[in-house]
Write a protein that holds these residues in place. Structure first.
Motif, PDB file in Angstrom:
ATOM      1  N   LEU A  88       4.876   0.392  -5.788  1.00  0.00           N
ATOM      2  CA  LEU A  88       3.586   0.395  -5.104  1.00  0.00           C
ATOM      3  C   LEU A  88       3.664   0.876  -3.659  1.00  0.00           C
ATOM      4  O   LEU A  88       2.643   0.886  -2.962  1.00  0.00           O
ATOM      5  CB  LEU A  88       2.985  -1.013  -5.124  1.00  0.00           C
ATOM      6  N   GLN A  89       4.827   1.272  -3.228  1.00  0.00           N
ATOM      7  CA  GLN A  89       5.068   1.613  -1.831  1.00  0.00           C
ATOM      8  C   GLN A  89       4.029   2.580  -1.261  1.00  0.00           C
ATOM      9  O   GLN A  89       3.534   2.402  -0.162  1.00  0.00           O
ATOM     10  CB  GLN A  89       6.470   2.204  -1.693  1.00  0.00           C
ATOM     11  N   ASP A  90       3.686   3.586  -1.992  1.00  0.00           N
ATOM     12  CA  ASP A  90       2.739   4.590  -1.496  1.00  0.00           C
ATOM     13  C   ASP A  90       1.432   4.561  -2.276  1.00  0.00           C
ATOM     14  O   ASP A  90       0.732   5.564  -2.384  1.00  0.00           O
ATOM     15  CB  ASP A  90       3.367   5.987  -1.580  1.00  0.00           C
ATOM     16  N   ALA A  93      -3.012   5.767  -1.461  1.00  0.00           N
ATOM     17  CA  ALA A  93      -3.245   6.687  -0.338  1.00  0.00           C
ATOM     18  C   ALA A  93      -4.185   6.108   0.718  1.00  0.00           C
ATOM     19  O   ALA A  93      -5.101   6.764   1.193  1.00  0.00           O
ATOM     20  CB  ALA A  93      -3.788   8.011  -0.859  1.00  0.00           C
ATOM     21  N   GLY A  94      -3.965   4.847   1.070  1.00  0.00           N
ATOM     22  CA  GLY A  94      -4.785   4.226   2.100  1.00  0.00           C
ATOM     23  C   GLY A  94      -6.129   3.724   1.617  1.00  0.00           C
ATOM     24  O   GLY A  94      -6.996   3.403   2.430  1.00  0.00           O
ATOM     25  N   HIS A  95      -6.307   3.651   0.317  1.00  0.00           N
ATOM     26  CA  HIS A  95      -7.566   3.158  -0.263  1.00  0.00           C
ATOM     27  C   HIS A  95      -7.263   1.930  -1.123  1.00  0.00           C
ATOM     28  O   HIS A  95      -7.184   2.031  -2.351  1.00  0.00           O
ATOM     29  CB  HIS A  95      -8.247   4.246  -1.101  1.00  0.00           C
TER      30      HIS A  95
END
Length: 120
Positions: A88-90, A93-95
């Protein structure tokens, strides 16, 4: 967690008996189970189960502790957490709203524990 470690972890779980053993141990937290009981519940010969548990231990999925004549195996929840964090690291995308259903599933584990305690 490095990719090479994640690959080794996934490889250890990519076998039917090892995945079943890990899931069984997760369900038995925090007490764990003796190796013989794991073999019995999964209908696997003891020596075969021992080899599978060794693979899981080398990959970090299980830990063991000797109690008199038995070896008690437990799921390494910290390793499972590290693998999930790696996956889940990325994420999203900020959502974070895109991951809401996943977060709900993950938090369901704690809810299930609380419900089980209430039913005792």
């Amino acid at each position: 967690m490095e990719i090479i470690n994640a690959i080794a972890s996934f490889a250890a779980l990519s076998q039917d008996t090892r995945l079943k053993a890990f899931r069984l141990l997760v369900s038995q937290e925090p007490e764990g189970l003796p190796a013989g009981e794991i073999a019995r519940q999964l209908s696997v010969p003891h020596n075969t189960m021992s080899a599978h548990l060794s693979v899981l231990a080398r990959a970090g999925w299980v830990v063991s502790k000797r109690q008199s004549r038995q070896i008690i195996y437990r799921a390494s929840l910290s390793h499972m957490e590290a693998v999930v964090q790696f996956l889940l690291q990325d994420c999203c995308a900020g959502h974070p709203e895109l991951c809401a259903s996943l977060m709900e599933i993950l938090s369901g584990c704690e809810t299930a524990k609380l419900n089980n305690k209430d039913n005792l």
